[in-house]
Design a protein around this motif. Sequence first.
Motif, PDB file in Angstrom:
ATOM      1  N   ILE A  77      12.940   2.498   3.803  1.00  0.00           N
ATOM      2  CA  ILE A  77      12.115   1.286   3.755  1.00  0.00           C
ATOM      3  C   ILE A  77      11.531   0.976   5.130  1.00  0.00           C
ATOM      4  O   ILE A  77      10.357   0.616   5.270  1.00  0.00           O
ATOM      5  N   VAL A  78      12.348   1.128   6.173  1.00  0.00           N
ATOM      6  CA  VAL A  78      11.872   0.867   7.534  1.00  0.00           C
ATOM      7  C   VAL A  78      10.758   1.841   7.912  1.00  0.00           C
ATOM      8  O   VAL A  78       9.728   1.447   8.482  1.00  0.00           O
ATOM      9  N   ILE A  79      10.940   3.110   7.597  1.00  0.00           N
ATOM     10  CA  ILE A  79       9.911   4.114   7.881  1.00  0.00           C
ATOM     11  C   ILE A  79       8.630   3.798   7.111  1.00  0.00           C
ATOM     12  O   ILE A  79       7.510   3.894   7.654  1.00  0.00           O
ATOM     13  N   VAL A  86       4.786   3.051   8.544  1.00  0.00           N
ATOM     14  CA  VAL A  86       3.623   3.818   8.075  1.00  0.00           C
ATOM     15  C   VAL A  86       2.560   2.892   7.504  1.00  0.00           C
ATOM     16  O   VAL A  86       1.358   3.062   7.765  1.00  0.00           O
ATOM     17  N   THR A  87       2.966   1.895   6.717  1.00  0.00           N
ATOM     18  CA  THR A  87       1.983   0.966   6.127  1.00  0.00           C
ATOM     19  C   THR A  87       1.274   0.156   7.209  1.00  0.00           C
ATOM     20  O   THR A  87       0.077  -0.119   7.096  1.00  0.00           O
ATOM     21  N   ASP A  88       2.000  -0.243   8.243  1.00  0.00           N
ATOM     22  CA  ASP A  88       1.350  -0.969   9.347  1.00  0.00           C
ATOM     23  C   ASP A  88       0.356  -0.070  10.071  1.00  0.00           C
ATOM     24  O   ASP A  88      -0.729  -0.522  10.466  1.00  0.00           O
ATOM     25  N   PHE A  89       0.719   1.195  10.236  1.00  0.00           N
ATOM     26  CA  PHE A  89      -0.157   2.126  10.939  1.00  0.00           C
ATOM     27  C   PHE A  89      -1.433   2.414  10.140  1.00  0.00           C
ATOM     28  O   PHE A  89      -2.534   2.505  10.690  1.00  0.00           O
ATOM     29  N   LEU A  90      -1.299   2.538   8.813  1.00  0.00           N
ATOM     30  CA  LEU A  90      -2.442   2.872   7.953  1.00  0.00           C
ATOM     31  C   LEU A  90      -3.190   1.636   7.456  1.00  0.00           C
ATOM     32  O   LEU A  90      -4.243   1.775   6.819  1.00  0.00           O
ATOM     33  N   GLY A  91      -2.635   0.457   7.709  1.00  0.00           N
ATOM     34  CA  GLY A  91      -3.294  -0.767   7.277  1.00  0.00           C
ATOM     35  C   GLY A  91      -3.250  -0.997   5.778  1.00  0.00           C
ATOM     36  O   GLY A  91      -4.197  -1.556   5.195  1.00  0.00           O
ATOM     37  N   LEU A  92      -2.155  -0.608   5.137  1.00  0.00           N
ATOM     38  CA  LEU A  92      -2.000  -0.821   3.692  1.00  0.00           C
ATOM     39  C   LEU A  92      -1.435  -2.226   3.465  1.00  0.00           C
ATOM     40  O   LEU A  92      -0.224  -2.437   3.445  1.00  0.00           O
ATOM     41  N   GLY A 145       2.269  -3.325   2.447  1.00  0.00           N
ATOM     42  CA  GLY A 145       2.925  -3.952   3.584  1.00  0.00           C
ATOM     43  C   GLY A 145       3.499  -5.308   3.226  1.00  0.00           C
ATOM     44  O   GLY A 145       4.601  -5.669   3.666  1.00  0.00           O
ATOM     45  N   TRP A 146       2.736  -6.088   2.409  1.00  0.00           N
ATOM     46  CA  TRP A 146       3.235  -7.415   1.988  1.00  0.00           C
ATOM     47  C   TRP A 146       4.501  -7.258   1.146  1.00  0.00           C
ATOM     48  O   TRP A 146       5.466  -8.016   1.312  1.00  0.00           O
ATOM     49  N   MET A 147       4.504  -6.284   0.239  1.00  0.00           N
ATOM     50  CA  MET A 147       5.684  -6.063  -0.609  1.00  0.00           C
ATOM     51  C   MET A 147       6.897  -5.676   0.233  1.00  0.00           C
ATOM     52  O   MET A 147       8.010  -6.180   0.007  1.00  0.00           O
ATOM     53  N   LEU A 148       6.682  -4.818   1.216  1.00  0.00           N
ATOM     54  CA  LEU A 148       7.794  -4.408   2.075  1.00  0.00           C
ATOM     55  C   LEU A 148       8.280  -5.565   2.930  1.00  0.00           C
ATOM     56  O   LEU A 148       9.486  -5.679   3.214  1.00  0.00           O
ATOM     57  N   ASN A 149       7.372  -6.437   3.342  1.00  0.00           N
ATOM     58  CA  ASN A 149       7.769  -7.627   4.097  1.00  0.00           C
ATOM     59  C   ASN A 149       8.698  -8.511   3.281  1.00  0.00           C
ATOM     60  O   ASN A 149       9.663  -9.078   3.813  1.00  0.00           O
ATOM     61  N   GLN A 150       8.395  -8.636   1.982  1.00  0.00           N
ATOM     62  CA  GLN A 150       9.258  -9.443   1.110  1.00  0.00           C
ATOM     63  C   GLN A 150      10.643  -8.812   0.980  1.00  0.00           C
ATOM     64  O   GLN A 150      11.661  -9.502   0.987  1.00  0.00           O
ATOM     65  N   PHE A 192      14.128 -10.699   2.538  1.00  0.00           N
ATOM     66  CA  PHE A 192      15.321 -11.057   1.764  1.00  0.00           C
ATOM     67  C   PHE A 192      16.388  -9.960   1.830  1.00  0.00           C
ATOM     68  O   PHE A 192      17.391 -10.020   1.124  1.00  0.00           O
ATOM     69  N   GLY A 193      16.147  -8.978   2.680  1.00  0.00           N
ATOM     70  CA  GLY A 193      17.065  -7.853   2.766  1.00  0.00           C
ATOM     71  C   GLY A 193      18.436  -8.206   3.309  1.00  0.00           C
ATOM     72  O   GLY A 193      19.433  -7.633   2.893  1.00  0.00           O
TER      73      GLY A 193
END
Length: 278
Positions: free
Chosen positions: A51-53, A57-63, A67-72, A76-77
């Motif tokens: 998940i961290v990786i 990658v999403t921040d680097f590619l601008g997804l 990125g929002w889903m991973l932030n959530q 709550f992790g």
Amino acid sequence: MSFMEQFTDLMPVNVIVNILDVLFVWFVIYKLITLIKGTKAVQLLKGIFVIVIAKVVTDFLGLDTLGWMLNQVIEFGFLAIIIIFQPEIRRALEQIGRGKLFSRSSLHEEEEQTRLIEAMTKSVSYMAKRRIGALISIERETGLTEYIETGITLNSHLTSELMINIFIPNTPLHDGAVIVQKNKIASAGCYLPLSESPFISKELGTRHRAAIGLSEVTDAITIVVSEETGAVSLTSNGDLHRNLSIDEFKNHLTRLWFGPSEEQATPSKWLWRGKQNG
């Protein structure tokens, strides 16, 4: 602050303190890793790493959406980690309370290894001669907590006398499997998963199917003493050794329990490897 001022602030005492600080942190991390080693927490940690990786990658590619889903997930992790790792956290706190977190394990000491092998050999020999059915699983790298919890907790030192007494017929704990963790009998009367392989010989009963079933999903060593014939069998990594003499049993157990992780099969004795041979 100039470089010279920073350099002069690094007094020998401060340097030693900083080194000790780093070493202590690494020691704590090492102990935490050894604590969860062999449990499902290892696989969960791998998932967290993925998940961290993925977040990097999403921040680097601008997804943005991913990125929002991973932030959530990350937000709550922390609560999820507490819930998921509850058994490991509880065990760590218990060991801290008992002063055992930083104690050295005696499992890999030669004398303790010899004692465990002798105790297991003596108990199996006794039960085989008297045709007392037995099913004993020994935890290795893969944790067996989920199976331990199905039985009656003992947490007792492994001795031949106790092992024999557990499997005496018509006693409360003689049904089911005994699970050994390190140098202790963790639980008795445990339920193991039965193998559903169609290649298992029809002459093998429930104990052998349970032993093979556990060896298919974990790296545990499982010992079977037949109630009908007194024959001694041993399973590991989906392989079944059948009709072992006590000396053969002792040699196999020593090699599998305390020997190298890579097992060398003996063709005349390997009777199971995904199918029944002969």
